[in-house]
Write a protein that holds these residues in place. Structure first.
Motif, PDB file in Angstrom:
ATOM      1  N   THR A 694       0.814  -1.214   0.000  1.00  0.00           N
ATOM      2  CA  THR A 694       0.000   0.000   0.000  1.00  0.00           C
ATOM      3  C   THR A 694       0.839   1.252   0.000  1.00  0.00           C
ATOM      4  O   THR A 694       0.361   2.329  -0.305  1.00  0.00           O
ATOM      5  N   GLY A 695       2.127   1.114   0.391  1.00  0.00           N
ATOM      6  CA  GLY A 695       2.961   2.299   0.490  1.00  0.00           C
ATOM      7  C   GLY A 695       2.825   2.988   1.860  1.00  0.00           C
ATOM      8  O   GLY A 695       3.564   3.903   2.165  1.00  0.00           O
ATOM      9  N   ARG A 696       1.851   2.566   2.665  1.00  0.00           N
ATOM     10  CA  ARG A 696       1.684   3.183   3.985  1.00  0.00           C
ATOM     11  C   ARG A 696       2.439   2.389   5.021  1.00  0.00           C
ATOM     12  O   ARG A 696       2.186   1.198   5.224  1.00  0.00           O
TER      13      ARG A 696
ATOM     14  N   GLU B  95      -0.628   9.039   6.247  1.00  0.00           N
ATOM     15  CA  GLU B  95      -1.612   8.357   5.390  1.00  0.00           C
ATOM     16  C   GLU B  95      -1.517   8.830   3.951  1.00  0.00           C
ATOM     17  O   GLU B  95      -1.921   8.149   3.033  1.00  0.00           O
ATOM     18  N   ASP B  98       2.121   7.819   0.427  1.00  0.00           N
ATOM     19  CA  ASP B  98       2.104   6.434  -0.103  1.00  0.00           C
ATOM     20  C   ASP B  98       2.693   6.388  -1.517  1.00  0.00           C
ATOM     21  O   ASP B  98       2.215   5.702  -2.406  1.00  0.00           O
ATOM     22  N   ARG B 101       3.751   3.058  -3.155  1.00  0.00           N
ATOM     23  CA  ARG B 101       2.660   2.124  -3.399  1.00  0.00           C
ATOM     24  C   ARG B 101       2.898   1.420  -4.738  1.00  0.00           C
ATOM     25  O   ARG B 101       3.634   1.884  -5.583  1.00  0.00           O
TER      26      ARG B 101
END
Lengths: 718, 102
Positions: A694-696, B95, B98, B101
């Motif tokens: 997710t990259g988070r 949040e 990202d 991702r």
């Protein structure tokens, strides 16, 4: 004296070189090309005459030690094929004639092909290249010391013959504006016919050579003609016959093809489609005599084969010769084309030579060969001069009447000529001399040579018994002499006497000096040629040729010859027939008018038709050989297209179906399912799995925390 | 003396609070603070185990000092990164960060 002998290879190489030079370099320059060709053959003539002189001076025993050179040409397994040159007195006799006649005809051709005139032949240079090549071939053939080299030159001449008969079938359609399509077609057919017909003989000759090589291991004349080799050949048998007999018959087959003897004579009259100098050079004087020369050259083989096979071989030669001599002459009676009459006359005269060989008179045969070469070359060149003159006359009237006149005018047709003796005096007088020599009037050359053949036959008949072979030979020869006189009388009557029967003949001119001078030189030889071999009872000069070449085959210990005295009965009878026949023929034809039924036709009726159609031999061959061949070819073609091609196509089609199936299998199963399937599965799995990235950072930490908790839980409970 | 597991309960509680902060806070600095809490919970454990089980050796205390040192360095590097992130994105809301991702 070896000086000239050592130059012998040059006599072949120089004309050959001229051929190459013209073809490769000088062909754009016509005058240079023909000069080169004439220069080359003149050089050959000088060397050849030097050789002749040297041979004469080297005494009577040249046959014991001939001059020869040879080189190993082709090592074949344990043995070696040798080729080489050899000069003996027979060679020398031929060398006296061949290059000289060639040279005269070369000079004549310059005029005949219209050098420097507006109507000069477009392939002028090429013509001289071809005849140079031919001259090299003929001189080479005469000088050959082995059957192998002889065969090579033999084939070379066959090629030249083909090229020159078909000379007018090669036309440049871009530059020539007036092409006679019918002539092109005729020339093409004639060239093909000559080539294929002589090929039959050549195959036989080659088979003979193969057998000879197989049994003796050599093709050199000097080795074949050793008595022990000939004895060896006579002892072995092939198919129940002595090897010598079989080989001699096969070699004779070659001679029959080349010399246009009876079953294979059909090509020679058609060969007249070539330019007239070619007819004179190749199809009268020299090349067709090569068959006779071949038999004379390999004569010991014939005698050995004949002795071993109960006289069979020479009898065959004699019978074929006699048939050809007689029937060839009869066909000549009914032809209208001036050159075709001479062509049949040539066939007939070659028959005389063959029958002389067949009864054992090979010196007489060679003698007739030599004299015939001169007077037949003279007659052909004379006829060429006549045709040339008439063609010019035709051009003139066509020019005056402003259009092409009658386009199907045939300048060779004797019936359209007439009265030419006033318009072409030099041609006329030389032609008459040639005619008298051919017919055999005393003292022209042909009388002596023909009389010697007939005299030998007569002599042998008196020794041999009432109905022996020589009687028939003598009868055929004597009747042939009468018919020869008749057709020549008809010819000169039609051509030179009477009134012109066509405007072309009326406007005919004498040919240029380049054409008439060779005629005069040849005429001189046609008159005095007989001096070479007068009968033995003539003091001082009698039997000269016999002394010269009579012993050439002595080394083989089987061939002997002696000069004959003049036989008054034979000579008298043939003279009466020759004089009577010629005058009779001349008398009844000199006043022939266009449209009349000619006298021979009136008297002979259906026989004349038979003669006019050459005994329907061509038609017979067409029905027996050509049509079945064409039919067979047709059947083969159908079989090929119907069955073979069908099978081939079937195999192709089946392969294609299999391949189509394979293609479908490959596309559907291998490609779509397996290869693409692997990719798709990987792709979709990856597509699903990448959701986790997710990259988070917090997500990852959550996963780590949960995992640690789970592992911890597992650890605690297990 | 109070028993060892009291200390352990406090440390575990502190660790959980830190973890909660790491997982739930949106501000990166708060997340960093959460990590500090977790490290301190570990330090508490290290010191407690040293005191109750191996008081002769100094290993527990030394270990704790190393952790504090590393935590200080980490905070320094982390804050520097955040400044850089803020300059690039105009925010340090984790949040929204990202870009790594799929």
């Amino acid at each position: 004296m070896d000086f000239f002998f050592n130059l012998a290879p040059l006599a072949i190489l120089v004309p050959l070189l001229m051929f190459a030079a013209i073809i490769l370099f000088t062909h754009p320059n016509n005058r240079l090309s023909s000069s080169l060709a004439i220069g080359g053959i003149a050089f050959s003539t000088i060397i050849s005459w030097g050789i002749v002189l040297a041979t004469i001076l080297s005494g009577e025993h040249i046959w014991e030690e001939t001059w020869q050179i040879s080189i190993p040409w082709l090592p074949a397994g344990t043995s070696v094929l040798w080729i080489g040159l050899e000069v003996d007195s027979l060679t020398a006799a031929m060398l006296f004639m061949v290059p000289f006649v060639c040279m005269l005809i070369f000079i004549y051709s310059q005029g005949y092909m219209n050098l420097g005139k507006p109507n000069q032949d477009p392939r002028y240079s090429r013509f001289f290249a071809y005849i140079s090549l031919f001259a090299a071939g003929m001189i080479g053939l005469v000088l050959s010391g082995s059957l192998l080299l002889l065969f090579i030159f033999w084939e070379l001449m066959g090629l030249c013959s083909y090229l020159l008969i078909g000379f007018w079938s090669f036309r440049d359609r871009d530059t020539e504006d007036h092409i006679d399509e019918a002539q092109v077609k005729r020339a093409r057919a004639a060239a093909l016919k000559a080539f294929l017909t002589t090929r039959i003989g050549d195959v036989l000759l080659f088979s003979g050579m193969v057998l000879l090589w197989a049994y003796t291991g050599t093709l050199n004349f000097s080795e074949i003609f050793q008595p022990e080799v000939l004895e060896h050949l006579a002892e072995i048998t092939i198919w129940g016959l002595p090897a010598a007999t079989v080989i001699a018959l096969l070699v004779f087959g070659g001679a029959v093809g080349k010399s246009a003897q009876f079953p294979l004579h059909v090509w020679l009259p058609d060969a007249m489609e070539g330019p007239t100098p070619v007819s004179a050079l190749i199809h009268a004087a020299t090349m067709v005599a090569a068959g006779v020369y071949l038999v004379a050259r390999t004569y010991p083989l014939f005698v050995a084969g004949s002795v071993a096979g109960d006289g069979s071989v020479l009898a065959v030669v004699a019978v074929i010769g006699a048939i050809t001599a007689f029937f060839g002459a009869t066909i000549g009676l009914a032809q209208n084309d001036i050159k075709r009459v001479l062509a049949y006359s040539t066939i007939s005269q070659l028959g005389y030579m063959m029958m002389a060989l067949g009864i054992g008179a090979y010196v007489a045969a060679v003698f007739h060969l030599l004299t015939h070469a001169f007077f037949k070359a003279l007659l052909f060149l004379g006829s060429g001069s006549v045709i040339h003159g008439v063609e010019h006359g035709h051009h003139e009237i066509a020019h005056h009447s402003d259009h092409h006149g009658d386009d199907d005018f045939n300048p060779n047709d004797m019936k359209t000529m007439g009265g030419l003796r006033h318009r072409m005096p030099r041609t006329f007088w030389t032609y008459i001399i040639g005619t008298l020599a051919l017919v055999g009037w005393l003292p022209f050359a042909g009388f002596w040579s023909k009389d010697e053949i007939l005299g030998e036959a007569f002599h042998l008949w008196r020794e041999g018994g009432t109905f022996s072979l020589p009687l028939w030979v003598w009868l055929a020869g004597t009747l042939g002499a009468l018919i020869t006189a008749l057709y020549m009388g008809r010819q000169i009557g039609l051509v030179f006497w009477g009134e012109p029967r066509h405007g072309a003949a009326e406007h005919a001119h004498e040919s240029p000096h380049s054409m008439t001078t060779p005629l005069i030189v040849l005429a001189i030889f046609a008159v005095i040629g007989g001096l070479a071999n007068l009968p033995s009872n003539v003091p001082l000069v009698g039997g000269e040729l016999h002394h010269f070449i009579g012993e050439v085959h002595e080394v083989s210990e089987v061939v002997h010859s002696e000069a004959l005295a003049l036989n008054a009965i034979v000579a008298g009878l043939s003279t009466v027939l020759a004089v009577g026949g010629l005058i009779f023929g001349w008398a009844i034809y000199r006043n022939y008018r266009v449209g009349e039924v000619e006298p021979f036709q009136r008297w002979l009726g259906p026989v004349f038709t038979l003669l006019k159609n050459k005994y329907y031999v061509d038609e017979l061959y067409r029905a027996v050989f050509i049509r079945p061949t064409v039919w067979l070819a047709d059947i083969s073609f159908r079989f090929d297209t119907g069955v073979i091609d069908y099978l081939v196509n079937l195999v192709g089609r089946v392969t294609r179906v299999v391949a189509d199936f394979g293609g479908v299998f490959d596309a559907k199963v291998i490609d779509s399912t397996l290869v693409d399937g692997t990719g798709k599965v990987t792709n979709s799995f990856g597509g699903w799995l990448r959701q986790t990235q997710t990259g988070r950072v917090q997500n990852y930490v959550l996963v780590i925390a949960v995992t640690v908790l789970l592992l911890l839980g597992l650890y605690l409970y297990l | 003396m109070i028993p060892l597991y009291w200390w352990l309960i406090v440390a575990a509680a502190l660790f959980c609070i830190g973890l909660y902060a790491v997982l739930s806070r949106k501000n990166a600095i708060a997340v960093l603070m959460g990590i500090e809490l977790m490290l301190n919970a570990v330090n508490l454990n290290l010191v407690a185990f040293w005191r109750y089980i191996t008081p002769q050796a100094l290993t527990g205390q030394v270990f704790a000092i190393f952790v504090i040192t590393v935590a200080a360095a980490e905070a320094a590097v982390g804050l520097a990164i955040f400044i850089s992130v803020y300059r690039m994105h105009g925010s340090i809301n984790v949040e929204k960060l990202d870009t790594m991702r799929w």
